[in-house]
Design a protein around this motif. Structure first.
Motif, PDB file in Angstrom:
ATOM      1  N   ILE A 170      -6.412  -4.439   8.263  1.00 19.41           N
ATOM      2  CA  ILE A 170      -7.103  -4.850   7.030  1.00 19.41           C
ATOM      3  C   ILE A 170      -8.018  -6.038   7.329  1.00 19.41           C
ATOM      4  CG2 ILE A 170      -6.799  -5.828   4.719  1.00 19.41           C
ATOM      5  CD1 ILE A 170      -4.204  -4.230   4.486  1.00 19.41           C
ATOM      6  N   TYR A 171      -7.464  -6.977   8.090  1.00 14.53           N
ATOM      7  CA  TYR A 171      -8.237  -8.166   8.441  1.00 14.53           C
ATOM      8  C   TYR A 171      -9.521  -7.775   9.161  1.00 14.53           C
ATOM      9  CZ  TYR A 171      -9.396 -12.583  10.727  1.00 14.53           C
ATOM     10  OH  TYR A 171     -10.031 -13.700  11.173  1.00 14.53           O
ATOM     11  N   SER A 172      -9.396  -6.880  10.148  1.00 21.17           N
ATOM     12  CA  SER A 172     -10.592  -6.440  10.881  1.00 21.17           C
ATOM     13  C   SER A 172     -11.570  -5.729   9.954  1.00 21.17           C
ATOM     14  CB  SER A 172     -10.212  -5.469  12.003  1.00 21.17           C
ATOM     15  OG  SER A 172      -9.381  -6.114  12.925  1.00 21.17           O
ATOM     16  N   LEU A 173     -11.036  -4.852   9.087  1.00 19.39           N
ATOM     17  CA  LEU A 173     -11.900  -4.048   8.223  1.00 19.39           C
ATOM     18  C   LEU A 173     -12.699  -4.914   7.260  1.00 19.39           C
ATOM     19  CD1 LEU A 173      -9.533  -1.032   7.537  1.00 19.39           C
ATOM     20  CD2 LEU A 173     -11.790  -0.926   8.629  1.00 19.39           C
ATOM     21  N   GLY A 204       4.531  -6.706   6.641  1.00 24.96           N
ATOM     22  CA  GLY A 204       3.408  -7.488   6.142  1.00 24.96           C
ATOM     23  C   GLY A 204       3.029  -8.649   7.041  1.00 24.96           C
ATOM     24  N   GLU A 205       3.780  -8.858   8.120  1.00 26.62           N
ATOM     25  CA  GLU A 205       3.537 -10.029   8.961  1.00 26.62           C
ATOM     26  C   GLU A 205       2.129  -9.990   9.552  1.00 26.62           C
ATOM     27  OE1 GLU A 205       3.682 -13.428  10.569  1.00 26.62           O
ATOM     28  OE2 GLU A 205       3.215 -11.810  11.962  1.00 26.62           O
ATOM     29  N   PHE A 206       1.487 -11.142   9.585  1.00 30.18           N
ATOM     30  CA  PHE A 206       0.119 -11.173  10.099  1.00 30.18           C
ATOM     31  C   PHE A 206      -0.107 -12.345  11.063  1.00 30.18           C
ATOM     32  CE2 PHE A 206      -4.271 -12.793   9.443  1.00 30.18           C
ATOM     33  CZ  PHE A 206      -4.928 -11.793  10.144  1.00 30.18           C
ATOM     34  N   THR A 230     -13.738   0.122   1.689  1.00 22.59           N
ATOM     35  CA  THR A 230     -12.960   1.260   1.193  1.00 22.59           C
ATOM     36  C   THR A 230     -11.731   1.481   2.068  1.00 22.59           C
ATOM     37  OG1 THR A 230     -15.161   2.183   0.928  1.00 22.59           O
ATOM     38  CG2 THR A 230     -13.304   3.549   0.224  1.00 22.59           C
ATOM     39  N   ALA A 231     -11.942   1.454   3.376  1.00 21.72           N
ATOM     40  CA  ALA A 231     -10.820   1.635   4.299  1.00 21.72           C
ATOM     41  C   ALA A 231      -9.793   0.526   4.110  1.00 21.72           C
ATOM     42  CB  ALA A 231     -11.322   1.646   5.738  1.00 21.72           C
ATOM     43  N   ALA A 232     -10.268  -0.699   3.935  1.00 17.02           N
ATOM     44  CA  ALA A 232      -9.353  -1.822   3.722  1.00 17.02           C
ATOM     45  C   ALA A 232      -8.515  -1.587   2.474  1.00 17.02           C
ATOM     46  CB  ALA A 232     -10.142  -3.124   3.609  1.00 17.02           C
ATOM     47  N   LEU A 233      -9.196  -1.133   1.405  1.00 17.92           N
ATOM     48  CA  LEU A 233      -8.482  -0.890   0.140  1.00 17.92           C
ATOM     49  C   LEU A 233      -7.397   0.160   0.301  1.00 17.92           C
ATOM     50  CD1 LEU A 233     -10.982  -1.044  -2.845  1.00 17.92           C
ATOM     51  CD2 LEU A 233      -8.807  -2.252  -2.557  1.00 17.92           C
ATOM     52  N   ARG A 234      -7.724   1.212   1.085  1.00 18.85           N
ATOM     53  CA  ARG A 234      -6.720   2.250   1.325  1.00 18.85           C
ATOM     54  C   ARG A 234      -5.456   1.640   1.944  1.00 18.85           C
ATOM     55  NH1 ARG A 234     -10.950   5.891   2.668  1.00 18.85           N
ATOM     56  NH2 ARG A 234     -10.940   5.275   4.858  1.00 18.85           N
ATOM     57  N   LEU A 235      -5.675   0.794   2.944  1.00 19.85           N
ATOM     58  CA  LEU A 235      -4.521   0.192   3.608  1.00 19.85           C
ATOM     59  C   LEU A 235      -3.801  -0.794   2.684  1.00 19.85           C
ATOM     60  CD1 LEU A 235      -5.816  -0.333   7.249  1.00 19.85           C
ATOM     61  CD2 LEU A 235      -4.176   1.327   6.410  1.00 19.85           C
ATOM     62  N   GLN A 241      -2.411  -3.561  16.725  1.00 16.76           N
ATOM     63  CA  GLN A 241      -3.090  -3.647  15.434  1.00 16.76           C
ATOM     64  C   GLN A 241      -2.251  -2.997  14.327  1.00 16.76           C
ATOM     65  OE1 GLN A 241      -6.807  -1.459  14.205  1.00 16.76           O
ATOM     66  NE2 GLN A 241      -7.613  -3.546  14.379  1.00 16.76           N
ATOM     67  N   THR A 242      -1.553  -3.836  13.582  1.00 19.96           N
ATOM     68  CA  THR A 242      -0.718  -3.357  12.482  1.00 19.96           C
ATOM     69  C   THR A 242      -1.573  -3.223  11.223  1.00 19.96           C
ATOM     70  OG1 THR A 242      -0.168  -5.618  11.938  1.00 19.96           O
ATOM     71  CG2 THR A 242       1.349  -4.472  13.406  1.00 19.96           C
ATOM     72  N   ILE A 243      -0.960  -2.788  10.126  1.00 13.58           N
ATOM     73  CA  ILE A 243      -1.719  -2.636   8.879  1.00 13.58           C
ATOM     74  C   ILE A 243      -2.444  -3.938   8.537  1.00 13.58           C
ATOM     75  CG2 ILE A 243      -1.568  -2.176   6.402  1.00 13.58           C
ATOM     76  CD1 ILE A 243       0.772  -0.386   6.910  1.00 13.58           C
ATOM     77  N   SER A 244      -1.707  -5.044   8.617  1.00 13.90           N
ATOM     78  CA  SER A 244      -2.290  -6.335   8.222  1.00 13.90           C
ATOM     79  C   SER A 244      -3.502  -6.676   9.074  1.00 13.90           C
ATOM     80  CB  SER A 244      -1.264  -7.456   8.358  1.00 13.90           C
ATOM     81  OG  SER A 244      -0.045  -7.055   7.840  1.00 13.90           O
TER      82      SER A 244
END
Lengths: 231, 226
Positions: free
Chosen positions: A186-189, A163-165, A197-202, A180-183
């Motif tokens: 999400i930030y970019s999305l 979860g580190e960002f 929608t893509a952000a929500l998936r992640l 570019q990790t999940i966090s």
């Protein structure tokens, strides 16, 4: 909704790799430090303890910036490592792993330290009278009895690393496929139109990983208690 | 032969003891708080004396003047604690085998069998310490210490945490141990009855000092003076 795109997959895989490497490298160091803090008294112990916990209380952007200053291309340690060992952290996934390792370190060390402290020192004494040298006492008595705590610490550290960002993006930026990790994905999305929608998936993926890690950690903690009671 | 001449300050309390024993079982007798466990801890190497020396036969284990302190794990001195201290994560078999592994001794099935028979613990081998009764635990602890093949065995109130019935259950094993195993023992107790049955020599300790030394008749003299 559940159609995960290749870019998202890359981010998920990278997150898993970064967090796994960070945890695996941090664990032996964490065990050694946890043992020192639990079992030895020495000058400067409280300073070491404070430094370990620093990433927990500092703004992550500060930790990231300090990493950049130290391990960046022109940083004292970073330049030396690049010149002599060919290890580069700046803007590489390895740098993300370093940032995640540092940020998750306090969470990794704490359960290990507590579980080592909980190991009955009288058992270690008994092992000594049976001929076990100190390092073998550690390997055959202390570590096995503290193992559930070690695993709990690894799981917590892993969850934190995933979860580190703040520190990661400050240190190694947000490069798809490299840092570019999940966090950060999400930030970019959420900065992009139609990225919701893509952000929500992640987001769902992160929640699933975090929940799994917490449940696993609880399970290990329960095992620890059972083990110490000898059943 | 065990030679002890030590001084150790422990807070307000101090232990100062000198004795030489050649008996098969040296009984260390005294009320609780007399310093018995501290003395035994120094013999085992778990505590470091402030002054003095400890030697077995010709080998010096502690000599503060010469800065010699052999650590516990190199002394080959077995220790049976009042609270057994079996390793909870190992089963009985692994507990028994622990000392042999740590001392890198070859497997000795004959010795293993003799010890398990002597202590009657053969049927407990697959259990975990958590599944043993107090008396069984103490017998396994005895076996574990014996199988590390020590040259001296320290028994610190091994019956202390057991009720009368359990004590009566273990005592015969200890007598057999004295008569059949060739290991000299130091047996710590505050119970004159136990020592009369087991000890060949008595060291009496009061408030950290040796007040009497001799055969088991010392115990009757002590009973009169107290």
């Amino acid at each position: 909704m559940f159609d995960i795109s290749p870019t998202e997959w890359t981010a998920i895989q990278l997150s898993l790799r970064v967090a796994s490497i960070a945890t695996l490298v941090a664990t032996p160091i964490g065990i050694a430090l946890a043992w020192l803090l639990a079992r030895r008294d020495f000058w400067g112990k409280s300073v070491i303890d404070a430094v370990i916990h620093l990433p927990l209380v500092l703004p992550p952007v500060v930790t990231g910036y300090l990493l950049l200053l130290t391990f960046g291309k022109r940083g004292a340690v970073g330049a030396w490592l690049a010149d002599h060992l060919g290890i580069v952290f700046a803007f590489r996934w390895t740098g993300a792993a370093l940032a995640c390792g540092v940020m998750s370190f306090p969470l990794l060390v704490r359960p290990i330290r507590l579980s080592i402290e909980a190991v009955d020192r009288r058992l270690e004494q008994a092992a000594g009278t049976l001929g076990a040298a100190p390092w073998r006492v550690f390997a055959t008595v202390t570590l096995p009895l503290a193992l559930p705590g070690v695993l709990a610490g690894m799981v917590l550290g892993f969850a934190k690393a995933i979860g580190e960002f703040g520190a990661t993006i400050t240190f190694v930026s947000n490069i798809p496929g490299e840092t570019q990790t999940i966090s950060s994905a999400i930030y970019s999305l959420i900065q992009t139109p139609d990225g919701d929608t893509a952000a929500l998936r992640l987001v769902v993926v992160s929640i699933v990983i975090a929940m799994a890690a917490l449940i696993a950690s609880e399970w290990f903690a329960r095992r620890a208690t059972q083990r110490l009671h000898g059943n | 032969m065990l030679r002890v001449n030590v001084f150790k300050q422990l807070g307000e309390f101090s232990v100062e003891a000198a004795f030489t024993s050649e008996g098969r079982v040296t009984g260390l007798f005294g009320a609780s708080g007399a310093g018995k466990t501290s003395l035994v801890g120094m013999i085992a190497g778990l505590l470091r004396p402030d002054r003095g020396h400890i030697a077995i036969d010709t080998e010096t284990l502690d000599d503060t003047a010469a800065h010699i302190h052999v650590p516990a794990y190199r002394r080959r001195i077995g220790y049976v604690f009042q609270d057994a201290r079996l390793f909870p994560h190992l089963d009985v078999r692994q507990n028994l085998d622990y000392g042999r592994r740590m001392n890198r001794l070859a497997e000795d099935p004959a010795l293993h069998e003799r010890v398990t028979d002597l202590l009657d613990i053969g049927r407990l081998l697959d259990r975990r310490p958590g599944q043993l009764s107090g008396g069984e635990r103490q017998r396994v602890a005895l076996g574990r210490a014996l199988l590390s093949q020590p040259r001296l065995l320290l028994l610190d109130e091994p019956l202390g945490s057991l009720d009368e019935e359990r004590k009566a259950e273990i005592l015969p094993y200890l007598v057999r141990l004295r008569d059949e195993a060739s290991v000299p023992m130091v047996y710590v107790s505050h119970d004159p009855g136990e020592l009369r049955q087991l000890a060949t020599q008595i060291v009496m300790l009061q408030r950290g000092r040796v007040t009497a030394f001799g055969g088991t008749e010392v115990l009757s003299a002590a009973a009169h003076s107290v």
